[in-house]
Design a protein around this motif. Sequence first.
Motif, PDB file in Angstrom:
ATOM      1  N   TRP A 126      33.235  52.878  47.322  1.00  0.00           N
ATOM      2  CA  TRP A 126      33.454  52.014  48.486  1.00  0.00           C
ATOM      3  C   TRP A 126      32.505  50.817  48.438  1.00  0.00           C
ATOM      4  CZ3 TRP A 126      32.890  56.573  52.443  1.00  0.00           C
ATOM      5  CH2 TRP A 126      33.881  57.523  52.193  1.00  0.00           C
ATOM      6  N   ALA A 127      31.253  51.067  48.071  1.00  0.00           N
ATOM      7  CA  ALA A 127      30.269  49.983  47.986  1.00  0.00           C
ATOM      8  C   ALA A 127      30.670  48.975  46.902  1.00  0.00           C
ATOM      9  CB  ALA A 127      28.877  50.549  47.712  1.00  0.00           C
ATOM     10  N   GLU A 128      31.140  49.479  45.759  1.00  0.00           N
ATOM     11  CA  GLU A 128      31.601  48.585  44.689  1.00  0.00           C
ATOM     12  C   GLU A 128      32.796  47.756  45.163  1.00  0.00           C
ATOM     13  OE1 GLU A 128      32.472  50.600  40.973  1.00  0.00           O
ATOM     14  OE2 GLU A 128      30.771  51.951  41.295  1.00  0.00           O
ATOM     15  N   PHE A 129      33.707  48.393  45.876  1.00  0.00           N
ATOM     16  CA  PHE A 129      34.888  47.692  46.366  1.00  0.00           C
ATOM     17  C   PHE A 129      34.494  46.644  47.411  1.00  0.00           C
ATOM     18  CE2 PHE A 129      39.080  47.823  48.823  1.00  0.00           C
ATOM     19  CZ  PHE A 129      39.698  46.951  47.948  1.00  0.00           C
ATOM     20  N   MET A 130      33.551  46.984  48.276  1.00  0.00           N
ATOM     21  CA  MET A 130      33.098  46.009  49.272  1.00  0.00           C
ATOM     22  C   MET A 130      32.442  44.809  48.587  1.00  0.00           C
ATOM     23  SD  MET A 130      31.897  48.199  52.623  1.00  0.00           S
ATOM     24  CE  MET A 130      30.862  49.386  51.804  1.00  0.00           C
ATOM     25  N   ASP A 131      31.677  45.055  47.518  1.00  0.00           N
ATOM     26  CA  ASP A 131      31.090  43.940  46.767  1.00  0.00           C
ATOM     27  C   ASP A 131      32.179  43.060  46.163  1.00  0.00           C
ATOM     28  OD1 ASP A 131      28.474  44.607  47.350  1.00  0.00           O
ATOM     29  OD2 ASP A 131      28.119  45.633  45.431  1.00  0.00           O
ATOM     30  N   GLU A 132      33.217  43.695  45.652  1.00  0.00           N
ATOM     31  CA  GLU A 132      34.333  42.934  45.078  1.00  0.00           C
ATOM     32  C   GLU A 132      35.057  42.123  46.155  1.00  0.00           C
ATOM     33  OE1 GLU A 132      38.165  43.614  42.131  1.00  0.00           O
ATOM     34  OE2 GLU A 132      36.882  45.319  42.639  1.00  0.00           O
ATOM     35  N   LEU A 133      35.262  42.727  47.317  1.00  0.00           N
ATOM     36  CA  LEU A 133      35.892  41.997  48.421  1.00  0.00           C
ATOM     37  C   LEU A 133      35.013  40.831  48.875  1.00  0.00           C
ATOM     38  CD1 LEU A 133      37.310  44.980  50.498  1.00  0.00           C
ATOM     39  CD2 LEU A 133      38.646  43.286  49.216  1.00  0.00           C
ATOM     40  N   ARG A 134      33.705  41.025  48.882  1.00  0.00           N
ATOM     41  CA  ARG A 134      32.791  39.928  49.238  1.00  0.00           C
ATOM     42  C   ARG A 134      32.939  38.769  48.255  1.00  0.00           C
ATOM     43  NH1 ARG A 134      29.268  44.582  50.248  1.00  0.00           N
ATOM     44  NH2 ARG A 134      29.203  44.806  52.513  1.00  0.00           N
ATOM     45  N   GLU A 135      33.148  39.115  46.981  1.00  0.00           N
ATOM     46  CA  GLU A 135      33.345  38.065  45.987  1.00  0.00           C
ATOM     47  C   GLU A 135      34.681  37.352  46.227  1.00  0.00           C
ATOM     48  OE1 GLU A 135      32.237  37.942  41.460  1.00  0.00           O
ATOM     49  OE2 GLU A 135      34.138  39.027  41.687  1.00  0.00           O
ATOM     50  N   GLN A 136      35.765  38.120  46.409  1.00  0.00           N
ATOM     51  CA  GLN A 136      37.099  37.542  46.603  1.00  0.00           C
ATOM     52  C   GLN A 136      37.189  36.718  47.884  1.00  0.00           C
ATOM     53  OE1 GLN A 136      39.725  40.915  46.760  1.00  0.00           O
ATOM     54  NE2 GLN A 136      40.006  41.006  44.549  1.00  0.00           N
ATOM     55  N   HIS A 137      36.658  37.246  48.972  1.00  0.00           N
ATOM     56  CA  HIS A 137      36.881  36.654  50.291  1.00  0.00           C
ATOM     57  C   HIS A 137      35.741  35.770  50.783  1.00  0.00           C
ATOM     58  CE1 HIS A 137      40.603  38.901  51.325  1.00  0.00           C
ATOM     59  NE2 HIS A 137      40.125  39.698  50.383  1.00  0.00           N
ATOM     60  N   LEU A 138      34.514  36.040  50.340  1.00  0.00           N
ATOM     61  CA  LEU A 138      33.356  35.306  50.849  1.00  0.00           C
ATOM     62  C   LEU A 138      32.668  34.465  49.778  1.00  0.00           C
ATOM     63  CD1 LEU A 138      31.782  38.171  53.006  1.00  0.00           C
ATOM     64  CD2 LEU A 138      33.393  36.389  53.744  1.00  0.00           C
ATOM     65  N   GLY A 139      33.100  34.628  48.514  1.00  0.00           N
ATOM     66  CA  GLY A 139      32.506  33.847  47.434  1.00  0.00           C
ATOM     67  C   GLY A 139      31.130  34.313  47.011  1.00  0.00           C
ATOM     68  N   ILE A 140      30.772  35.558  47.342  1.00  0.00           N
ATOM     69  CA  ILE A 140      29.460  36.101  46.965  1.00  0.00           C
ATOM     70  C   ILE A 140      29.622  36.818  45.619  1.00  0.00           C
ATOM     71  CG2 ILE A 140      27.633  37.733  47.581  1.00  0.00           C
ATOM     72  CD1 ILE A 140      28.514  37.281  50.562  1.00  0.00           C
ATOM     73  N   PRO A 141      28.987  36.320  44.560  1.00  0.00           N
ATOM     74  CA  PRO A 141      29.183  36.912  43.233  1.00  0.00           C
ATOM     75  C   PRO A 141      28.729  38.369  43.157  1.00  0.00           C
ATOM     76  CG  PRO A 141      27.926  34.856  43.094  1.00  0.00           C
ATOM     77  CD  PRO A 141      28.060  35.202  44.544  1.00  0.00           C
ATOM     78  N   ARG A 142      29.479  39.132  42.372  1.00  0.00           N
ATOM     79  CA  ARG A 142      29.102  40.529  42.082  1.00  0.00           C
ATOM     80  C   ARG A 142      28.179  40.544  40.874  1.00  0.00           C
ATOM     81  NH1 ARG A 142      34.071  43.660  40.461  1.00  0.00           N
ATOM     82  NH2 ARG A 142      34.774  41.637  39.808  1.00  0.00           N
ATOM     83  N   PRO A 143      27.555  41.694  40.641  1.00  0.00           N
ATOM     84  CA  PRO A 143      26.738  41.817  39.427  1.00  0.00           C
ATOM     85  C   PRO A 143      27.593  41.587  38.169  1.00  0.00           C
ATOM     86  CG  PRO A 143      26.356  43.672  40.915  1.00  0.00           C
ATOM     87  CD  PRO A 143      27.497  42.879  41.479  1.00  0.00           C
ATOM     88  N   GLU A 144      26.986  40.995  37.163  1.00  0.00           N
ATOM     89  CA  GLU A 144      27.668  40.743  35.887  1.00  0.00           C
ATOM     90  C   GLU A 144      28.249  42.040  35.330  1.00  0.00           C
ATOM     91  OE1 GLU A 144      27.688  37.982  33.529  1.00  0.00           O
ATOM     92  OE2 GLU A 144      27.032  36.591  35.069  1.00  0.00           O
TER      93      GLU A 144
END
Length: 164
Positions: A126-144
Amino acid sequence: MKDEHRSGCPINLSLEVLGDKWSLIVIRDLMFGNRRHFRELLNNSEEGIASNILAARLQRLTEEGLVSKAPDPSHKQKVIYSLTEPAIQLVPVMAHLGAWGRRHMPVTRELAIRAELLERGGPELWAEFMDELREQHLGIPRPEGAESVFDRLRAAYETELARG
């Protein structure tokens, strides 16, 4: 000024925002379907949401701060809908609702597979998915090199769909 809420109970307040028939479905489609335009949300709705209902829910979710909208740079007359941080934090709630539905409702295999994967993956997924959603929707990059949870969920769905 009169308080417009029935009570200060956190469950009540959450249901005042999310407890209607369509709000969580719209959030689900933004979250798991990556449907970001009105037409995508309307035309790809499994449940057949009416356009006036969809417009009203998107407006309400925007007013409540769960969805934002911005002009689509690729098309002058379109807007892109995005999940906000409070909506992204609904991932664990959605995972629990999906798990409950799988156990207690007559689900179809292809529509239940994502819920199964989310349940099995637990808080870490869930945490990984939320990070991915933050990248898709908020433009916050995920870890490389972070693997796409969205792609894993979609691939599992498509595999089940192909099995028929």
